[in-house]
Design an enzyme around this catalytic site. Structure first.
Site, PDB file in Angstrom:
ATOM      1  N   LEU A   1      44.800  38.931  32.092  1.00  0.00           N
ATOM      2  CA  LEU A   1      44.123  37.752  32.615  1.00  0.00           C
ATOM      3  C   LEU A   1      42.680  38.160  32.899  1.00  0.00           C
ATOM      4  O   LEU A   1      42.428  39.252  33.417  1.00  0.00           O
ATOM      5  CB  LEU A   1      44.771  37.280  33.922  1.00  0.00           C
ATOM      6  CG  LEU A   1      46.011  36.396  33.841  1.00  0.00           C
ATOM      7  CD1 LEU A   1      46.563  36.152  35.239  1.00  0.00           C
ATOM      8  CD2 LEU A   1      45.703  35.081  33.163  1.00  0.00           C
ATOM      9  N   ASP A   2      41.725  37.287  32.565  1.00  0.00           N
ATOM     10  CA  ASP A   2      40.325  37.567  32.870  1.00  0.00           C
ATOM     11  C   ASP A   2      40.138  37.763  34.373  1.00  0.00           C
ATOM     12  O   ASP A   2      40.887  37.191  35.175  1.00  0.00           O
ATOM     13  CB  ASP A   2      39.439  36.402  32.422  1.00  0.00           C
ATOM     14  CG  ASP A   2      39.379  36.260  30.909  1.00  0.00           C
ATOM     15  OD1 ASP A   2      39.695  37.241  30.215  1.00  0.00           O
ATOM     16  OD2 ASP A   2      39.013  35.168  30.435  1.00  0.00           O
ATOM     17  N   PRO A   3      39.125  38.548  34.772  1.00  0.00           N
ATOM     18  CA  PRO A   3      38.852  38.688  36.210  1.00  0.00           C
ATOM     19  C   PRO A   3      38.666  37.357  36.931  1.00  0.00           C
ATOM     20  O   PRO A   3      39.059  37.217  38.094  1.00  0.00           O
ATOM     21  CB  PRO A   3      37.554  39.515  36.236  1.00  0.00           C
ATOM     22  CG  PRO A   3      37.636  40.350  34.998  1.00  0.00           C
ATOM     23  CD  PRO A   3      38.269  39.450  33.964  1.00  0.00           C
ATOM     24  N   LEU A   4      38.103  36.336  36.243  1.00  0.00           N
ATOM     25  CA  LEU A   4      37.891  35.034  36.879  1.00  0.00           C
ATOM     26  C   LEU A   4      39.128  34.138  36.816  1.00  0.00           C
ATOM     27  O   LEU A   4      39.083  32.994  37.266  1.00  0.00           O
ATOM     28  CB  LEU A   4      36.701  34.320  36.236  1.00  0.00           C
ATOM     29  CG  LEU A   4      35.330  34.932  36.508  1.00  0.00           C
ATOM     30  CD1 LEU A   4      34.230  34.072  35.898  1.00  0.00           C
ATOM     31  CD2 LEU A   4      35.080  35.120  37.997  1.00  0.00           C
ATOM     32  N   ALA A   5      40.221  34.655  36.258  1.00  0.00           N
ATOM     33  CA  ALA A   5      41.475  33.898  36.221  1.00  0.00           C
ATOM     34  C   ALA A   5      42.440  34.459  37.259  1.00  0.00           C
ATOM     35  O   ALA A   5      42.405  35.634  37.595  1.00  0.00           O
ATOM     36  CB  ALA A   5      42.103  33.979  34.831  1.00  0.00           C
TER      37      ALA A   5
END
Length: 318
Positions: A49-53
């Site tokens: 998962l992306d850091p912003l997710a």
């Protein structure tokens, strides 16, 4: 001078931790934090998962890592917020704004037409800011160097898609709330950008949350803070058994003699019908031995646990 940090003594830990990944932390950093809290020897995650997710990130420990590919292949469900009228370099709020366009009138009829257009099999061009590799190098490395390389479109499936108007963003822009159940390999940032393009105004994601992966849902998850707050002896109680990764497998139980031979990689004969996916257990105590398939009455071994792992799992059970 600060005191040296105490060395963590690792131990064999087996099972699946359903983590609600926090905002701003990479999947690998979240994995390493959970691994440290559990003092686990071996661990892996089931897709980044992306850091912003935020949201569901199944973490596999010990023997469970042998079945992590099944979660990589599973459908995922996401909830996202798309800010209309602003395109960013990365497709999300982390990137600089590269284009501003008027939004116009976004009617429910237009949203329904876009929803239909993006439901089912579609093709996506992977974003430059992704971990997908080209010539042995991640695309985001090219992007950081200011390079834009050609990417082949990928076939993905949007199984379910819901789009509705959202609240006004901090920038004063209209937003959309998106919920999508998608096949593996689908980029939700790209989906958000493509929806914005179809509406003629562009878009980027300001929030992204994975609420389900396969049969695991976010309500089953634990946060790192909650895990850390538990007494160390209770943290392993949050683990699901390795067989929780095998929901679509038929269960076959073997007596001791057959179980030992199966673990040695030998086929066993029985009255089973042909089955493509089987979870094989020892009878007493009931313990997962591995996966298999059945063809012409033969149980054919697939991924197997080692005798040491099986003994450790039996010791680990409360």
């Amino acid at each position: 001078m600060s005191a040296p940090r105490a060395r963590v003594v690792r131990r064999p830990v087996h099972g699946v931790l359903l983590l609600d990944k926090p905002l701003g932390l990479s999947s690998n950093n979240a994995l390493q934090k959970a691994k440290w809290l559990l003092r686990a020897e071996k661990a892996g995650h089931t897709g980044t998962l992306d850091p912003l997710a935020t949201g569901v990130l199944p973490l596999c420990f010990g023997a469970a890592t042998k079945f992590s590919q099944l979660q990589l292949d599973a459908d995922k469900t996401y909830e996202a917020v798309a800010v209309l009228g602003l395109r960013t370099r990365t497709g999300d709020a982390e990137g600089e704004v590269v284009e501003r366009r008027p939004v116009g009138d976004i009617t429910l009829e237009r949203l329904e037409a876009v929803r239909r257009a993006f439901t089912g099999p579609i093709r996506q061009v992977p974003p430059m800011h992704s971990a997908l590799k080209k010539d042995g190098k991640a695309l985001y490395e090219y992007a950081r160097a200011g390079e834009d390389v050609e990417r082949a479109p990928r076939d993905v499936v949007i199984h379910e898609l819901h789009i509705e108007p959202g609240a006004v963003s901090d920038e004063g822009q209209p937003t959309l709330r998106i919920r999508a159940r998608v096949s593996k390999g689908t980029y939700i940032r790209t989906l958000g950008e493509d929806i914005g393009a179809a509406l003629g105004c562009g878009a980027h994601l300001s929030a992204l949350r994975r609420v389900a992966t396969g049969h695991f849902e976010v309500g089953q998850c634990v946060t790192l803070e909650a895990l850390e707050a538990l007494p160390e002896a209770e943290r392993a109680e949050r683990l699901l058994p390795a067989e929780s990764l095998l929901p679509g497998h038929e269960r076959v139980t073997l007596a001791d003699e057959d179980a030992g031979r199966f673990l040695a990689g030998m086929r066993r004969r029985g009255g089973w019908p042909d089955l493509p996916a089987v979870a094989v257990f020892a009878s007493a105590p009931s313990t997962l031995l591995g996966t298999a398939h059945v063809r012409a009455g033969e149980l054919i071994p697939g991924r197997l646990l080692s005798p040491i792992e099986i003994q450790q799992i039996r010791t680990q059970k409360p």
